[in-house]
Design a protein around this motif. Structure first.
Motif, PDB file in Angstrom:
ATOM      1  N   TYR A   1      -7.063  17.707  10.043  1.00 15.19           N
ATOM      2  CA  TYR A   1      -5.964  18.112  10.906  1.00 15.19           C
ATOM      3  C   TYR A   1      -6.124  19.601  11.187  1.00 15.19           C
ATOM      4  CZ  TYR A   1      -1.348  18.636  12.850  1.00 15.19           C
ATOM      5  OH  TYR A   1      -0.312  18.892  13.696  1.00 15.19           O
ATOM      6  N   ASP A   2      -6.169  19.950  12.440  1.00 11.70           N
ATOM      7  CA  ASP A   2      -6.393  21.336  12.874  1.00 11.70           C
ATOM      8  C   ASP A   2      -7.604  21.951  12.194  1.00 11.70           C
ATOM      9  OD1 ASP A   2      -4.395  21.484  14.750  1.00 11.70           O
ATOM     10  OD2 ASP A   2      -2.947  22.493  13.433  1.00 11.70           O
ATOM     11  N   GLY A   3      -8.675  21.139  12.081  1.00 11.65           N
ATOM     12  CA  GLY A   3      -9.925  21.622  11.519  1.00 11.65           C
ATOM     13  C   GLY A   3      -9.985  21.656  10.001  1.00 11.65           C
ATOM     14  N   THR A   4      -8.925  21.241   9.342  1.00 13.15           N
ATOM     15  CA  THR A   4      -8.909  21.228   7.878  1.00 13.15           C
ATOM     16  C   THR A   4      -9.079  19.804   7.386  1.00 13.15           C
ATOM     17  OG1 THR A   4      -7.380  23.108   7.841  1.00 13.15           O
ATOM     18  CG2 THR A   4      -7.564  21.807   5.820  1.00 13.15           C
ATOM     19  N   ALA A   5     -10.087  19.589   6.532  1.00  8.42           N
ATOM     20  CA  ALA A   5     -10.305  18.259   5.957  1.00  8.42           C
ATOM     21  C   ALA A   5      -9.226  18.000   4.917  1.00  8.42           C
ATOM     22  CB  ALA A   5     -11.685  18.183   5.319  1.00  8.42           C
ATOM     23  N   ILE A   6      -8.616  16.836   5.020  1.00  4.34           N
ATOM     24  CA  ILE A   6      -7.553  16.450   4.091  1.00  4.34           C
ATOM     25  C   ILE A   6      -7.959  15.125   3.462  1.00  4.34           C
ATOM     26  CG2 ILE A   6      -5.114  15.853   3.855  1.00  4.34           C
ATOM     27  CD1 ILE A   6      -4.619  17.518   6.425  1.00  4.34           C
ATOM     28  N   PRO A   7      -8.166  15.109   2.146  1.00  2.00           N
ATOM     29  CA  PRO A   7      -8.545  13.846   1.499  1.00  2.00           C
ATOM     30  C   PRO A   7      -7.346  12.890   1.459  1.00  2.00           C
ATOM     31  CG  PRO A   7      -8.279  15.571  -0.145  1.00  2.00           C
ATOM     32  CD  PRO A   7      -8.096  16.222   1.203  1.00  2.00           C
ATOM     33  N   LEU A   8      -7.628  11.620   1.673  1.00  2.00           N
ATOM     34  CA  LEU A   8      -6.594  10.591   1.609  1.00  2.00           C
ATOM     35  C   LEU A   8      -7.008   9.519   0.610  1.00  2.00           C
ATOM     36  CD1 LEU A   8      -5.831  10.072   5.420  1.00  2.00           C
ATOM     37  CD2 LEU A   8      -4.458  11.354   3.757  1.00  2.00           C
ATOM     38  N   SER A   9      -6.032   8.945  -0.034  1.00  4.08           N
ATOM     39  CA  SER A   9      -6.275   7.815  -0.930  1.00  4.08           C
ATOM     40  C   SER A   9      -5.020   6.958  -0.939  1.00  4.08           C
ATOM     41  CB  SER A   9      -6.623   8.287  -2.346  1.00  4.08           C
ATOM     42  OG  SER A   9      -5.539   9.020  -2.895  1.00  4.08           O
ATOM     43  N   ALA A  10      -5.151   5.772  -1.518  1.00  6.74           N
ATOM     44  CA  ALA A  10      -4.010   4.860  -1.560  1.00  6.74           C
ATOM     45  C   ALA A  10      -4.094   3.971  -2.787  1.00  6.74           C
ATOM     46  CB  ALA A  10      -3.984   3.997  -0.304  1.00  6.74           C
ATOM     47  N   ALA A  11      -2.936   3.544  -3.246  1.00  8.37           N
ATOM     48  CA  ALA A  11      -2.844   2.539  -4.303  1.00  8.37           C
ATOM     49  C   ALA A  11      -2.370   1.249  -3.652  1.00  8.37           C
ATOM     50  CB  ALA A  11      -1.850   2.985  -5.374  1.00  8.37           C
ATOM     51  N   ILE A  12      -2.981   0.138  -4.028  1.00 11.28           N
ATOM     52  CA  ILE A  12      -2.658  -1.155  -3.415  1.00 11.28           C
ATOM     53  C   ILE A  12      -2.305  -2.165  -4.499  1.00 11.28           C
ATOM     54  CG2 ILE A  12      -3.473  -3.055  -1.977  1.00 11.28           C
ATOM     55  CD1 ILE A  12      -5.338  -1.081  -0.566  1.00 11.28           C
TER      56      ILE A  12
ATOM     57  N   ILE B   1       0.830  -1.201   0.000  1.00  8.70           N
ATOM     58  CA  ILE B   1       0.000   0.000   0.000  1.00  8.70           C
ATOM     59  C   ILE B   1       0.863   1.249   0.000  1.00  8.70           C
ATOM     60  CG2 ILE B   1      -1.750   1.285   1.320  1.00  8.70           C
ATOM     61  CD1 ILE B   1      -1.773  -2.000   2.485  1.00  8.70           C
ATOM     62  N   ASP B   2       0.562   2.156  -0.891  1.00  6.39           N
ATOM     63  CA  ASP B   2       1.225   3.452  -0.937  1.00  6.39           C
ATOM     64  C   ASP B   2       0.170   4.525  -0.729  1.00  6.39           C
ATOM     65  OD1 ASP B   2       3.773   5.027  -1.786  1.00  6.39           O
ATOM     66  OD2 ASP B   2       2.145   5.910  -2.968  1.00  6.39           O
ATOM     67  N   VAL B   3       0.339   5.328   0.308  1.00  8.57           N
ATOM     68  CA  VAL B   3      -0.602   6.409   0.598  1.00  8.57           C
ATOM     69  C   VAL B   3      -0.296   7.553  -0.361  1.00  8.57           C
ATOM     70  CG1 VAL B   3      -1.469   8.009   2.344  1.00  8.57           C
ATOM     71  CG2 VAL B   3      -0.732   5.705   3.014  1.00  8.57           C
ATOM     72  N   ASP B   4      -1.299   7.953  -1.110  1.00  8.50           N
ATOM     73  CA  ASP B   4      -1.123   9.010  -2.113  1.00  8.50           C
ATOM     74  C   ASP B   4      -1.056  10.389  -1.460  1.00  8.50           C
ATOM     75  OD1 ASP B   4      -1.325   7.131  -4.207  1.00  8.50           O
ATOM     76  OD2 ASP B   4      -3.512   7.255  -4.144  1.00  8.50           O
ATOM     77  N   GLY B   5      -0.178  11.224  -1.993  1.00  3.95           N
ATOM     78  CA  GLY B   5      -0.167  12.634  -1.624  1.00  3.95           C
ATOM     79  C   GLY B   5       0.361  12.970  -0.244  1.00  3.95           C
ATOM     80  N   LEU B   6       1.061  12.082   0.396  1.00  2.00           N
ATOM     81  CA  LEU B   6       1.545  12.393   1.751  1.00  2.00           C
ATOM     82  C   LEU B   6       2.578  13.517   1.724  1.00  2.00           C
ATOM     83  CD1 LEU B   6       1.032  11.524   4.650  1.00  2.00           C
ATOM     84  CD2 LEU B   6       3.067  10.116   4.486  1.00  2.00           C
ATOM     85  N   LYS B   7       3.362  13.618   0.677  1.00  2.00           N
ATOM     86  CA  LYS B   7       4.346  14.707   0.572  1.00  2.00           C
ATOM     87  C   LYS B   7       3.628  16.054   0.553  1.00  2.00           C
ATOM     88  CE  LYS B   7       8.195  16.458  -2.233  1.00  2.00           C
ATOM     89  NZ  LYS B   7       8.285  17.608  -1.424  1.00  2.00           N
ATOM     90  N   ILE B   8       2.509  16.111  -0.145  1.00  2.00           N
ATOM     91  CA  ILE B   8       1.738  17.358  -0.200  1.00  2.00           C
ATOM     92  C   ILE B   8       1.198  17.699   1.190  1.00  2.00           C
ATOM     93  CG2 ILE B   8      -0.348  18.442  -1.156  1.00  2.00           C
ATOM     94  CD1 ILE B   8       0.204  16.748  -3.714  1.00  2.00           C
ATOM     95  N   VAL B   9       0.721  16.681   1.915  1.00  2.00           N
ATOM     96  CA  VAL B   9       0.240  16.905   3.287  1.00  2.00           C
ATOM     97  C   VAL B   9       1.370  17.456   4.145  1.00  2.00           C
ATOM     98  CG1 VAL B   9      -0.675  15.793   5.369  1.00  2.00           C
ATOM     99  CG2 VAL B   9      -1.562  15.137   3.118  1.00  2.00           C
ATOM    100  N   ASN B  10       2.556  16.819   4.073  1.00  2.00           N
ATOM    101  CA  ASN B  10       3.702  17.290   4.853  1.00  2.00           C
ATOM    102  C   ASN B  10       4.095  18.713   4.472  1.00  2.00           C
ATOM    103  OD1 ASN B  10       4.128  14.993   6.451  1.00  2.00           O
ATOM    104  ND2 ASN B  10       5.384  14.015   4.895  1.00  2.00           N
ATOM    105  N   ASP B  11       4.140  18.999   3.168  1.00  2.00           N
ATOM    106  CA  ASP B  11       4.549  20.324   2.695  1.00  2.00           C
ATOM    107  C   ASP B  11       3.512  21.396   3.031  1.00  2.00           C
ATOM    108  OD1 ASP B  11       6.827  19.142   1.689  1.00  2.00           O
ATOM    109  OD2 ASP B  11       6.170  19.193  -0.409  1.00  2.00           O
ATOM    110  N   SER B  12       2.234  21.050   2.964  1.00  2.00           N
ATOM    111  CA  SER B  12       1.167  22.037   3.182  1.00  2.00           C
ATOM    112  C   SER B  12       0.838  22.255   4.654  1.00  2.00           C
ATOM    113  CB  SER B  12      -0.101  21.609   2.450  1.00  2.00           C
ATOM    114  OG  SER B  12       0.134  21.495   1.071  1.00  2.00           O
ATOM    115  N   PHE B  13       0.866  21.163   5.439  1.00  2.00           N
ATOM    116  CA  PHE B  13       0.396  21.243   6.819  1.00  2.00           C
ATOM    117  C   PHE B  13       1.463  20.911   7.858  1.00  2.00           C
ATOM    118  CE2 PHE B  13      -3.198  20.161   4.093  1.00  2.00           C
ATOM    119  CZ  PHE B  13      -4.097  21.169   4.417  1.00  2.00           C
ATOM    120  N   GLY B  14       2.613  20.440   7.420  1.00  2.00           N
ATOM    121  CA  GLY B  14       3.690  20.095   8.345  1.00  2.00           C
ATOM    122  C   GLY B  14       3.752  18.593   8.606  1.00  2.00           C
TER     123      GLY B  14
END
Length: 193
Positions: A153-164, A77-90
C-alpha cells in the motif's frame, strides 16, 4: 356522476394507458426491491455476500445436505493484524488489504463455493461436496495463498496472514451451530500459531 373507473371501462385507450402505467410502476418497484435485497445481503466494500446473505446460503446448503447427503464444510477466516494495518497506514490501507484478501479467497476456491465477508476482518466460505480432508487441504492452501502473496500500500509491503477454522456441516445443523464450531476452530488455530 361518473367516477374514474367508469371512464376507464368505457375508454379502451385510457384503459391500456392505465395498464402501461401500472406495469411501469410494478417494474420500478421490483427493481427497488432487488436493490434493497442486494444491499441487505451483500457487503458494501467487496463484491461478496455479507453475514446475512451467507447465512441464507448456509441454510440452503444444510437443507440440500439433509436431502441428498453430500458432505460439506464451512471455513471461518480471520485476517491477522488488520488493526495494526489500520492503525499504521490508515483505514484505506485496511480496506485495500480486505479487498486483496477477498480476491485471493475468491480465486482460491471453486465457483460453486460461496465466499462471504462477515464484517471487520472476518470471512467465511461454504465448500460444497467436500469431506473434512478436502476442506483441510483447501484451508491450508488458502492460508499459504494469503501469506505467500505480496500486498503493498503506497509502496510499502505489508505482510498478511490468516487463521482458518473448519467445521463439517452435518444433517440437522443450524447455521448458528455450524458457525459457532467454525469460529471455535479458528480461535484454536490462532492459539496454536
Amino acid at each position: 356522476m361518473n367516477d374514474g373507473n367508469e371512464v376507464l371501462s368505457q375508454d379502451p385507450t385510457a384503459l391500456w394507458g392505465e395498464i402501461a402505467r401500472l406495469r411501469a410502476t410494478v417494474a420500478r418497484l421490483e427493481r427497488q426491491v432487488g436493490e434493497l435485497d442486494r444491499l441487505a445481503h451483500h457487503d458494501p466494500l467487496v463484491p461478496l455476500p455479507n453475514r446475512r446473505g451467507f447465512e441464507r446460503q448456509l441454510a440452503g446448503l444444510i437443507a440440500r445436505l439433509e436431502r441428498y447427503g453430500d458432505a460439506s464444510a464451512l471455513l471461518f477466516i480471520d485476517v491477522d493484524g488488520l488493526k495494526i494495518v489500520n492503525d499504521s497506514f490508515g483505514h484505506d490501507a485496511g480496506d485495500a488489504a480486505l479487498i486483496h484478501v477477498a480476491e485471493l479467497l475468491i480465486g482460491g476456491v471453486r465457483q460453486s463455493d460461496t465466499v462471504a465477508r462477515f464484517g471487520g476482518d472476518e470471512f467465511a466460505i461454504l465448500l460444497e461436496r467436500v469431506d473434512l480432508d478436502q476442506a483441510t487441504e483447501t484451508a491450508a492452501r488458502l492460508t499459504d495463498r494469503i501469506a505467500g502473496t505480496s500486498f503493498s500500500y503506497d509502496g510499502t509491503a505489508i505482510p498478511l496472514s490468516a487463521a482458518i477454522g473448519i467445521a463439517e456441516i452435518r444433517a440437522g445443523d443450524t447455521p448458528e451451530a455450524v458457525l459457532a464450531r467454525a469460529d471455535r476452530a479458528m480461535y484454536e488455530q490462532k492459539a496454536a500459531a
